[in-house]
Design a protein around this motif. Structure first.
Motif, PDB file in Angstrom:
ATOM      1  N   ILE A 150       0.855  -1.207   0.000  1.00  0.00           N
ATOM      2  CA  ILE A 150       0.000   0.000   0.000  1.00  0.00           C
ATOM      3  C   ILE A 150       0.886   1.251   0.000  1.00  0.00           C
ATOM      4  CG2 ILE A 150      -1.773   1.283   1.278  1.00  0.00           C
ATOM      5  CD1 ILE A 150      -2.825  -1.392   2.331  1.00  0.00           C
ATOM      6  N   PHE A 190       3.354   1.946  -1.816  1.00  0.00           N
ATOM      7  CA  PHE A 190       3.733   2.396  -3.162  1.00  0.00           C
ATOM      8  C   PHE A 190       2.696   3.329  -3.793  1.00  0.00           C
ATOM      9  CE2 PHE A 190       5.610  -2.070  -3.003  1.00  0.00           C
ATOM     10  CZ  PHE A 190       6.794  -1.612  -2.425  1.00  0.00           C
ATOM     11  N   ILE A 191       1.484   3.321  -3.235  1.00  0.00           N
ATOM     12  CA  ILE A 191       0.485   4.270  -3.753  1.00  0.00           C
ATOM     13  C   ILE A 191       0.087   5.304  -2.694  1.00  0.00           C
ATOM     14  CG2 ILE A 191      -0.497   2.941  -5.672  1.00  0.00           C
ATOM     15  CD1 ILE A 191      -2.593   1.870  -3.715  1.00  0.00           C
ATOM     16  N   THR A 206      -6.201   5.570   1.363  1.00  0.00           N
ATOM     17  CA  THR A 206      -5.256   4.442   1.370  1.00  0.00           C
ATOM     18  C   THR A 206      -4.540   4.364   2.729  1.00  0.00           C
ATOM     19  OG1 THR A 206      -3.560   5.822   0.320  1.00  0.00           O
ATOM     20  CG2 THR A 206      -4.863   4.416  -1.129  1.00  0.00           C
TER      21      THR A 206
END
Lengths: 241, 60
Positions: free
Chosen positions: A55, A57-58, A109
Motif C-alpha cells: 500500500i 507504493f500508492i 489508502t
C-alpha cells in the motif's frame, strides 16, 4: 530566468508547449507506473507489515503529491494575486481538483493501511489531522470559487485562501517531528539518509515519479481547458454586444 | 516472481489499488472531457463571432 519562463505566462506559447508536453508526461507516467508496479509486486513481503507494505507504493506518492500540488496552487495564486497573470489564475484553478483527489487518496489508502497495522481506520493524530485540514483547504478553495458569481472577485478571494492554507504545508511535513504521533516518522527523507530498504525504496520512487508525471499531464490538460473556457466566455461576450 | 496474493491483507491491499485506479482514471477522463468540451465550445463561438463580424478576437 524570466525570459526562459515567458512561455508559462503567455497563453499562446503555453498552448503550443502543452500540446506536446501533456501527452509526453502522460506516457512517462504510464511507463513509470508499469515499472514501479512490477518491482512493487515482485518485492518480498515486509517482515513486520506483510503484504500491506505494498500500500506504501500508492499511499506515499499520493500524500507527497497532495502537498506538492498545494504548493503549486499557492505559487500560482501568489502570481495571480500579485502580478494579475490570467494564466496563473487558470493554473491555480486547474490544480485544485487534482490536489484534492491526491489528498483524498492519501487519506483513504492511509486508512486502509492503518486498519490492519494500527487496528483503527482513523486516529486524531497530528499527521492525519493536518492532512485532513489540507483536504478541507482544497474543498474550501473550490467551493469559494464556485460560490462567487463575479469570477475576478472569486479568484482573488480563493487566492487569498490558498495563501493562508500554505501555513498548513510545513505543519503536515513536520507534524511527525513536532508531535508524538502514531503515524511513523520520516522514512525516505530521514536525517542521515533513507531508512527504507532498497527493495521497497526503488518501486516507491518510481511510483512517486509516475504520480508526478501524471500530475504534470493532468495539470496541463486542465489549464488548456481553462484557457478554452475563457476564450469561449470572451467570444460569447463579443456576440452579445 | 510476481506476488499478487496478499493473503489475509488482500482486502486492504486491493481496495487501496482499486480505489486509486478508479480515482486517477476518473481524473483523467474528467480532465480530458473538460478540455474537449470547452475547446469545441470556444471554436464554435469564435467561428460564429468571425462570421457575424462581432468585434476583434481577444484571448486570455
Amino acid at each position: 530566468m524570466t525570459q526562459a519562463l515567458a512561455f508559462l505566462y503567455n497563453p499562446h506559447r503555453f498552448m503550443a508547449f502543452s500540446a506536446w508536453a501533456a501527452p509526453l508526461f502522460g506516457a512517462l507516467a504510464l511507463g513509470l507506473a508499469a515499472a514501479g508496479l512490477w518491482l512493487g509486486f515482485t518485492a518480498p513481503e515486509d517482515y513486520q507489515q506483510g503484504d500491506t507494505v505494498r500500500i506504501m507504493f500508492i499511499h506515499v506518492p499520493a500524500a507527497w503529491l497532495g502537498l506538492f500540488v498545494y504548493v503549486c496552487l499557492g505559487g500560482a495564486s501568489f502570481l495571480s494575486l500579485v502580478f494579475r497573470q490570467a494564466l496563473a489564475d487558470a493554473a491555480a484553478r486547474a490544480a485544485a481538483p487534482i490536489g484534492a483527489v491526491f489528498t483524498a487518496l492519501a487519506l483513504a489508502t492511509g486508512s486502509l493501511w492503518g486498519k490492519p497495522m494500527w487496528g483503527a481506520w482513523w486516529v486524531w493524530d497530528a499527521r492525519l489531522t493536518s492532512v485532513l485540514v489540507l483536504f478541507l483547504f482544497y474543498l474550501a478553495y473550490m467551493a469559494l470559487r464556485a460560490a462567487i458569481d463575479d469570477e475576478a472577485k472569486g479568484a482573488r478571494a480563493a487566492a487569498i485562501l490558498a495563501l493562508v492554507g500554505l501555513v498548513n504545508v510545513p505543519v503536515v511535513h513536520w507534524s511527525v517531528e513536532w508531535w508524538n504521533t502514531l503515524h511513523q516518522g520520516r522514512t525516505v527523507f530521514a536525517a542521515g539518509g533513507s531508512r527504507a530498504a532498497t527493495v521497497f525504496l526503488v518501486p516507491l520512487l518510481l511510483m512517486s515519479l509516475s504520480y508526478m508525471s501524471a500530475f504534470g499531464a493532468l495539470w496541463l490538460v486542465r489549464i488548456r481547458g481553462e484557457v478554452w473556457r475563457r476564450r469561449a466566455a470572451a467570444a460569447e461576450a463579443r456576440l452579445a454586444r | 516472481m510476481l506476488d499478487l496474493d496478499a493473503g489475509a491483507y488482500g482486502v486492504y491491499v486491493w481496495m487501496s489499488y482499486g480505489l486509486s485506479a478508479a480515482a486517477l482514471g476518473g481524473l483523467v477522463v474528467s480532465s480530458l472531457a473538460f478540455a474537449r468540451r470547452w475547446r469545441r465550445r470556444a471554436e464554435a463561438l469564435e467561428a460564429r463571432a468571425r462570421e457575424t463580424g462581432a468585434g476583434p478576437e481577444s484571448r486570455p
